[in-house]
Design a protein around this motif. Sequence first.
Motif, PDB file in Angstrom:
ATOM      1  N   THR A  59       0.812  -1.215   0.000  1.00  0.00           N
ATOM      2  CA  THR A  59       0.000   0.000   0.000  1.00  0.00           C
ATOM      3  C   THR A  59       0.847   1.268   0.000  1.00  0.00           C
ATOM      4  O   THR A  59       0.633   2.171  -0.806  1.00  0.00           O
ATOM      5  CB  THR A  59      -0.939   0.013   1.217  1.00  0.00           C
ATOM      6  OG1 THR A  59      -1.735  -1.174   1.186  1.00  0.00           O
ATOM      7  CG2 THR A  59      -1.845   1.227   1.188  1.00  0.00           C
ATOM      8  N   MET A  60       1.789   1.373   0.905  1.00  0.00           N
ATOM      9  CA  MET A  60       2.701   2.518   1.000  1.00  0.00           C
ATOM     10  C   MET A  60       1.937   3.840   0.999  1.00  0.00           C
ATOM     11  O   MET A  60       2.201   4.747   0.194  1.00  0.00           O
ATOM     12  CB  MET A  60       3.707   2.498  -0.143  1.00  0.00           C
ATOM     13  CG  MET A  60       4.641   1.313  -0.144  1.00  0.00           C
ATOM     14  SD  MET A  60       5.903   1.384   1.149  1.00  0.00           S
ATOM     15  CE  MET A  60       7.040   2.572   0.442  1.00  0.00           C
ATOM     16  N   ALA A  61       0.966   3.972   1.878  1.00  0.00           N
ATOM     17  CA  ALA A  61       0.252   5.243   2.007  1.00  0.00           C
ATOM     18  C   ALA A  61       1.246   6.336   2.354  1.00  0.00           C
ATOM     19  O   ALA A  61       2.197   6.102   3.117  1.00  0.00           O
ATOM     20  CB  ALA A  61      -0.817   5.126   3.086  1.00  0.00           C
ATOM     21  N   PRO A  62       1.087   7.534   1.804  1.00  0.00           N
ATOM     22  CA  PRO A  62       2.040   8.610   2.095  1.00  0.00           C
ATOM     23  C   PRO A  62       2.218   8.803   3.594  1.00  0.00           C
ATOM     24  O   PRO A  62       1.258   8.876   4.350  1.00  0.00           O
ATOM     25  CB  PRO A  62       1.392   9.837   1.443  1.00  0.00           C
ATOM     26  CG  PRO A  62       0.552   9.275   0.343  1.00  0.00           C
ATOM     27  CD  PRO A  62       0.032   7.965   0.877  1.00  0.00           C
ATOM     28  N   SER A  63       3.463   8.870   4.011  1.00  0.00           N
ATOM     29  CA  SER A  63       3.779   9.009   5.432  1.00  0.00           C
ATOM     30  C   SER A  63       4.857  10.058   5.605  1.00  0.00           C
ATOM     31  O   SER A  63       5.827  10.085   4.857  1.00  0.00           O
ATOM     32  CB  SER A  63       4.271   7.676   6.002  1.00  0.00           C
ATOM     33  OG  SER A  63       4.829   7.865   7.289  1.00  0.00           O
TER      34      SER A  63
END
Length: 340
Positions: A59-63
């Motif tokens: 997924t690598m949601a913006p962090s």
Amino acid sequence: MQWHTLLALALACTPPSVALLRFQCSQLVTQRLDPLVEPGLIPSPHVHQIVGGNSFNATMAPSKDMPASSTCTTCSFSQDFSNYWTAVLYFRARNGTYKRVPQMSQISGATGGITVYYMSDALYDTAQKSKVTAFKPGFRMFVGDINARTKAAVSRFRQLTYTCMSDASTRAPESLAFPNKTCAYGIMANVRFPTCWDGVNLDSPDHMAHMAYPENGTFESQGPCPSTHPVRTPQVLFEVVWDTKSFNNKADWPTDGTQPFVWANGDATGYGNHADYVFGWQGTALQDLMNTPCVVNCPAANPKTQSTAAMNKCIQNAIVGEDINGWFKTLPGGYTAQYS
């Protein structure tokens, strides 16, 4: 004169003012995941090889605190938890079956992976006079067109190229298409990202619109950034060396004389070269490095580097459980070689 000789001579004669970073990242994992273009899709359509921080996931949601999610990185700078990835290269044999091409590291002992550059000026300009703005937490970008099958289609990206290597130092000439001859040492795929940022957006729907190339020419020609994208960022360059030596017997190549290499997405022209980047440097480490006079090896600027053994130790088990290394009738994901 070869590129590495020119660089060595320039380093001996020119005191740098700003940074040119060059470092190795070992392999983290190779699998069908693409959290930038196909977030959450397991598996994604084609195989990628990934390096960098071990927080890489589907997924690598913006962090804004991505480094804190990783416990290690495969890159030699231990503060770099970014993720860098490209498609995987396959060989298409005369009988139509496919075999994954292994990668070679450019430093002894590292496991495959990518050589990464961050530059404030052109690679051959070791004075590195320009100031650049490092990427911000949450930043990500993509370059290339996986569907490109013509020179015109890939030319808009300006600098996605290949080098047919005769030895480890070969850096020229470069071509937009796959080399059409055997390469004694291997094939280097070169990926240069755009260098002008709109100064606002950390991403965009196509992962490209927030970035642009210089208004005139390329980063190397030092053209100004367009008014729509006024912030000059480092030039990010990947060098990926594919060990094609074991596939150099032309008796195994297709009978019609076409070159035998194909990207994991089925592109057999080479024009579909593409890559992804998700920023993950710790704190101000990248900006500090880009502000500090150093070229290639920068221990004085940032001593937080790690050994090759530590890089290699940082590995991640594949989420997608499938064989990607055998001989296949079709590429993983069902692709076949496309020449147009």
